[in-house]
Design an enzyme around this catalytic site. Structure first.
Site, PDB file in Angstrom:
ATOM      1  N   ARG A  87       0.912  -1.174  -0.185  1.00 35.07           N
ATOM      2  CA  ARG A  87       0.017  -0.055   0.212  1.00 35.07           C
ATOM      3  C   ARG A  87       0.767   1.297   0.038  1.00 35.07           C
ATOM      4  O   ARG A  87       0.431   2.231  -0.749  1.00 35.07           O
ATOM      5  CB  ARG A  87      -1.036   0.033   1.123  1.00 35.07           C
ATOM      6  CG  ARG A  87      -1.688   1.249   1.468  1.00 35.07           C
ATOM      7  CD  ARG A  87      -2.162   1.823   0.297  1.00 35.07           C
ATOM      8  NE  ARG A  87      -2.904   0.839  -0.466  1.00 35.07           N
ATOM      9  CZ  ARG A  87      -3.392   0.856  -1.752  1.00 35.07           C
ATOM     10  NH1 ARG A  87      -3.081   2.069  -2.380  1.00 35.07           N
ATOM     11  NH2 ARG A  87      -4.220   0.258  -2.403  1.00 35.07           N
ATOM     12  N   LYS A 108       1.991  25.156  -2.726  1.00 33.32           N
ATOM     13  CA  LYS A 108       0.800  24.525  -2.213  1.00 33.32           C
ATOM     14  C   LYS A 108       1.033  22.741  -2.481  1.00 33.32           C
ATOM     15  O   LYS A 108       0.233  22.417  -3.461  1.00 33.32           O
ATOM     16  CB  LYS A 108      -0.402  25.160  -3.093  1.00 33.32           C
ATOM     17  CG  LYS A 108      -0.581  26.468  -2.848  1.00 33.32           C
ATOM     18  CD  LYS A 108      -1.868  27.063  -4.007  1.00 33.32           C
ATOM     19  CE  LYS A 108      -2.072  28.423  -3.434  1.00 33.32           C
ATOM     20  NZ  LYS A 108      -2.912  29.102  -4.210  1.00 33.32           N
ATOM     21  N   LYS A 164       5.036  39.511  -1.365  1.00 35.19           N
ATOM     22  CA  LYS A 164       3.641  39.192  -1.601  1.00 35.19           C
ATOM     23  C   LYS A 164       2.823  40.318  -0.980  1.00 35.19           C
ATOM     24  O   LYS A 164       3.388  41.247  -0.350  1.00 35.19           O
ATOM     25  CB  LYS A 164       3.379  37.626  -1.012  1.00 35.19           C
ATOM     26  CG  LYS A 164       3.895  36.561  -1.749  1.00 35.19           C
ATOM     27  CD  LYS A 164       3.523  35.484  -0.925  1.00 35.19           C
ATOM     28  CE  LYS A 164       2.007  35.092  -1.339  1.00 35.19           C
ATOM     29  NZ  LYS A 164       1.838  34.645  -2.648  1.00 35.19           N
ATOM     30  N   GLU A 199       4.379  40.405  -6.125  1.00 37.32           N
ATOM     31  CA  GLU A 199       3.153  40.232  -6.419  1.00 37.32           C
ATOM     32  C   GLU A 199       2.585  41.641  -6.392  1.00 37.32           C
ATOM     33  O   GLU A 199       2.667  42.376  -5.686  1.00 37.32           O
ATOM     34  CB  GLU A 199       2.220  39.409  -5.504  1.00 37.32           C
ATOM     35  CG  GLU A 199       1.009  38.888  -5.601  1.00 37.32           C
ATOM     36  CD  GLU A 199       0.368  38.209  -4.391  1.00 37.32           C
ATOM     37  OE1 GLU A 199       0.781  37.004  -4.361  1.00 37.32           O
ATOM     38  OE2 GLU A 199      -0.165  39.008  -3.446  1.00 37.32           O
ATOM     39  N   ASP A 220      -1.464  39.099 -10.411  1.00 43.49           N
ATOM     40  CA  ASP A 220      -2.239  38.261  -9.375  1.00 43.49           C
ATOM     41  C   ASP A 220      -3.496  38.309  -9.723  1.00 43.49           C
ATOM     42  O   ASP A 220      -4.172  39.432  -9.735  1.00 43.49           O
ATOM     43  CB  ASP A 220      -1.970  38.377  -8.115  1.00 43.49           C
ATOM     44  CG  ASP A 220      -2.576  37.691  -7.100  1.00 43.49           C
ATOM     45  OD1 ASP A 220      -2.588  36.506  -7.396  1.00 43.49           O
ATOM     46  OD2 ASP A 220      -3.141  38.104  -6.040  1.00 43.49           O
TER      47      ASP A 220
END
Length: 280
Positions: free
Chosen positions: A98, A133, A165, A195, A216
């Site tokens: 597995r 992410k 950011k 950004e 963005d």
């Protein structure tokens, strides 16, 4: 493929999670199993990824197990293909079954998902890049899977690139101030990405000397406007709102990169099974 000591930690954690203090079913029947040969079979079409990981799963359990793959990572497999075999003690193979499949299915899923995006931008100079992410602890594998599918990696973590950011910019009071402070405190070889959320911020980022400007959640019209403002003075990255259904709209835009979190966080694991072929 990747740093083996990091991979071994991840594999050991996965095996400990699955086996715990012992595999009750397999251990109870161990003396009756003997040795056998198992086949990996593709239950759908996909891009293969993760063969080295699958091998190391069984190496960690039993160094006498022989794992052979007929294809390399990055190979397009068709439903029904037998792409690998495992030979050895049946009880050891069952304990790793597995975990090996989980790695192969997940990584092949990301590679396959990435290839779908790459194919939509075929014959363009736009690079598809990933994001941070990723599943916690699995980033090194998932970014490898993106590369296997034909994509490119953005920064690996917070430690290997500068990216200002929205929260950085808002906390410091503007792009110009943020870039000025960063520029004074990093080596000159490190590029600065910013950004931006509006065309005014694009103008400010260009004037402040950003190396890469991220647009963005810009729509197509504003991406074209931003590219005119930037006019080759910085690389252009588009992020936000790009998916497999609309990515063709970006084919002819004057941009360099499209970053897509969905390469990893929305990838579906592919269908693979491992079946006993014969006893030895």
């Amino acid at each position: 493929m990747i740093f083996n000591h990091l991979l071994d930690k991840l594999i050991d954690l996965a095996l400990e999670e699955d086996i715990g203090v012992g595999d009750i079913s397999t251990s109870t029947l161990d003396e009756y199993f003997g040795y056998g040969v198992f086949d990996y079979k593709a239950k759908e079409n996909f891009i293969l990824c993760g063969i080295d990981v699958a091998k190391r799963v069984f190496n960690r359990l039993d160094p006498d197990i022989k794992v052979t793959f007929n294809y390399k990572d990055g190979t397009y497999l068709k439903k029904g293909d037998i792409f690998g075999t495992i030979e050895g003690k049946v009880s050891s193979i069952l304990k790793g079954e597995r975990v090996s499949l989980n790695f192969l299915q997940r990584l092949s899923g990301i590679a396959t998902n990435t290839r779908r995006f790459i194919d939509e931008l075929k014959d363009t100079n736009i690079k598809i890049i990933d994001t941070r992410k990723t599943l916690p602890g699995h980033r090194i594998l998932e970014k490898y899977a993106v590369r296997t599918g034909g994509g490119f990696n953005h920064r690996f973590g917070l430690f290997d690139g500068v990216m200002l950011k929205d929260n950085h910019i808002d906390a410091l009071g503007g792009i110009t101030k943020a870039i000025a402070i960063i520029r004074e405190n990093i080596p000159i070889t490190i590029k600065i990405e910013v950004e931006t959320r509006t065309l005014d911020e694009v103008k400010e980022a260009v004037k402040a000397g950003a190396d890469i400007i991220m647009l963005d959640n810009f729509d197509i019209d504003n991406i074209n406007e931003a590219s005119k403002i930037i006019c080759g003075r910085a690389k252009i990255e588009v992020s936000g709102g790009v998916n497999i259904d609309n990515i063709k709209l970006y084919r002819n835009l004057p941009i360099d990169y499209i970053s897509i979190g969905a390469l990893t966080h929305q990838a579906r694991s592919v269908d693979i099974n491992l079946k006993l072929r014969s006893k030895l």
